[in-house]
Design a protein around this motif. Structure first.
Motif, short mmCIF file in Angstrom:
data_model
loop_
_atom_site.label_atom_id
_atom_site.label_comp_id
_atom_site.label_asym_id
_atom_site.label_seq_id
_atom_site.Cartn_x
_atom_site.Cartn_y
_atom_site.Cartn_z
N ARG A 28 0.83 -1.20 0.00
CA ARG A 28 0.00 0.00 0.00
C ARG A 28 0.86 1.25 0.00
N THR A 29 2.06 1.18 0.57
CA THR A 29 2.95 2.34 0.58
C THR A 29 3.20 2.82 -0.85
N VAL A 30 3.43 1.87 -1.76
CA VAL A 30 3.71 2.22 -3.14
C VAL A 30 2.50 2.92 -3.76
N VAL A 31 1.33 2.41 -3.49
CA VAL A 31 0.11 2.98 -4.06
C VAL A 31 -0.11 4.40 -3.53
N VAL A 32 0.03 4.58 -2.23
CA VAL A 32 -0.15 5.90 -1.64
C VAL A 32 0.88 6.86 -2.19
N GLY A 33 2.12 6.39 -2.33
CA GLY A 33 3.17 7.25 -2.84
C GLY A 33 2.89 7.73 -4.25
N ALA A 34 2.46 6.81 -5.11
CA ALA A 34 2.18 7.18 -6.49
C ALA A 34 1.02 8.16 -6.57
N ALA A 35 0.02 7.99 -5.70
CA ALA A 35 -1.15 8.85 -5.72
C ALA A 35 -0.85 10.23 -5.17
N GLY A 36 0.24 10.34 -4.40
CA GLY A 36 0.53 11.59 -3.72
C GLY A 36 1.36 12.57 -4.51
N ILE A 37 1.70 12.23 -5.75
CA ILE A 37 2.55 13.12 -6.53
C ILE A 37 1.85 14.47 -6.75
N GLY A 38 2.51 15.53 -6.36
CA GLY A 38 1.97 16.87 -6.44
C GLY A 38 2.92 17.75 -5.65
N PRO A 166 8.16 10.86 -9.29
CA PRO A 166 8.07 12.32 -9.37
C PRO A 166 9.43 12.87 -9.77
N ASP A 167 9.52 14.18 -9.88
CA ASP A 167 10.82 14.80 -10.13
C ASP A 167 11.61 14.96 -8.84
N GLY A 168 10.92 15.01 -7.72
CA GLY A 168 11.64 15.16 -6.46
C GLY A 168 10.75 14.94 -5.27
N THR A 199 6.21 17.45 -8.98
CA THR A 199 6.75 17.50 -10.34
C THR A 199 7.37 18.87 -10.56
N ASP A 200 8.35 18.94 -11.44
CA ASP A 200 8.99 20.23 -11.74
C ASP A 200 7.97 21.23 -12.27
N GLU A 201 7.02 20.75 -13.08
CA GLU A 201 6.02 21.65 -13.66
C GLU A 201 5.17 22.29 -12.56
N LEU A 203 6.00 22.67 -9.46
CA LEU A 203 6.85 23.56 -8.68
C LEU A 203 7.05 24.89 -9.39
N GLU A 204 7.27 24.84 -10.70
CA GLU A 204 7.45 26.07 -11.47
C GLU A 204 6.20 26.94 -11.41
N ASN A 205 5.03 26.30 -11.51
CA ASN A 205 3.78 27.05 -11.45
C ASN A 205 3.60 27.69 -10.08
N GLU A 206 3.91 26.93 -9.02
CA GLU A 206 3.78 27.45 -7.67
C GLU A 206 4.76 28.58 -7.42
N THR A 207 5.99 28.43 -7.95
CA THR A 207 7.00 29.48 -7.79
C THR A 207 6.55 30.76 -8.48
#
Length: 221
Positions: A28-38, A166-168, A199-201, A203-207
């Motif tokens: 489940r850790t993997v699933v939660v991790g993948a869903a949490g990308i943002g 993710p990118d980071g 994702t870098d995208e 992050l760039e939008n938030e920045t």
């Protein structure tokens, strides 16, 4: 800092003997991790940490790896070394950049993933191994009185689409302190780290949004 102290709980994030049930995390850790990308909990961290700072005056220091000694106190150079040379061989990181930002008490660590290269291992599982290596070795650094970095900004140079990487992501001192003390187990620690993925995208939008919001109003008397 000793290279092989092994002074962390038995469910160390990233430990691996080939059986998912003993890795210190559940499927489940993997699933939660993948869903949490943002952006997750990245918000609130200085943009210099994430590569988006517009402060050209910030001092930085590139840290080269240094084999651990027996003085009992961890250094960033030793952290760099153990990321590449300690722990499960399958999870060791190919570090390409290790930069310390003293003003933010942070370190930026870039590495190349092996998610698409390791045979007979699903890409997403290899990603979890690598994140676990980052968490476990930073936990070792903190446990051995390493005091120069309160947050690790991990950046993946070549994110794998099959691994849904993710990118980071971030690893905060307060999280690994909870892990080291036994307050959090490996599952909770890894899920918290996965929740900080971005994702870098994004992050760039938030920045860009942050810069617009922070800009002083153009008023005249």
């Amino acid at each position: 800092m000793s290279e092989d102290d092994g002074s962390v709980p038995n469910d160390s994030p990233g430990s691996d003997d080939g059986d998912d049930s003993t890795l210190g995390f559940s499927r489940r850790t993997v699933v939660v991790g993948a869903a949490g990308i943002g952006l997750g909990s990245v918000l609130g961290v200085g943009y210099a940490v994430l590569g988006g700072s517009n402060d050209g005056n910030q001092q930085t220091r590139t840290v080269e790896p240094e084999q651990p000694n027996e003085d009992g106190t961890a250094s960033l150079a030793e952290l760099h070394y153990i990321l590449e040379n300690s722990g499960s061989e399958s999870g060791r990181l190919d570090v390409t950049e290790f930069v310390y930002f003293p003003d933010d008490a942070s370190v930026r660590i870039s590495y190349r993933t092996r998610a698409d290269e390791v045979e007979d291992v699903p890409p997403q599982r290899q990603h979890v191994r690598e994140v676990g290596q980052m968490v476990r070795m930073y936990a070792e650094y903190v446990a051995q009185d390493g005091d120069e970095a309160d947050v690790v900004h991990a950046h993946i140079e070549n994110p794998s689409e099959p691994a849904e990487q993710p990118d980071g992501y971030l690893v905060r001192r307060e999280w690994v302190e909870k892990y080291n003390s036994g307050e959090w187990d490996g599952n909770e620690t890894l899920n918290t780290v996965f929740g900080s993925s971005y994702t870098d995208e994004a992050l760039e939008n938030e920045t860009a949004d942050n810069a617009t919001t922070a800009a002083p109003a153009n008023t005249s008397e």
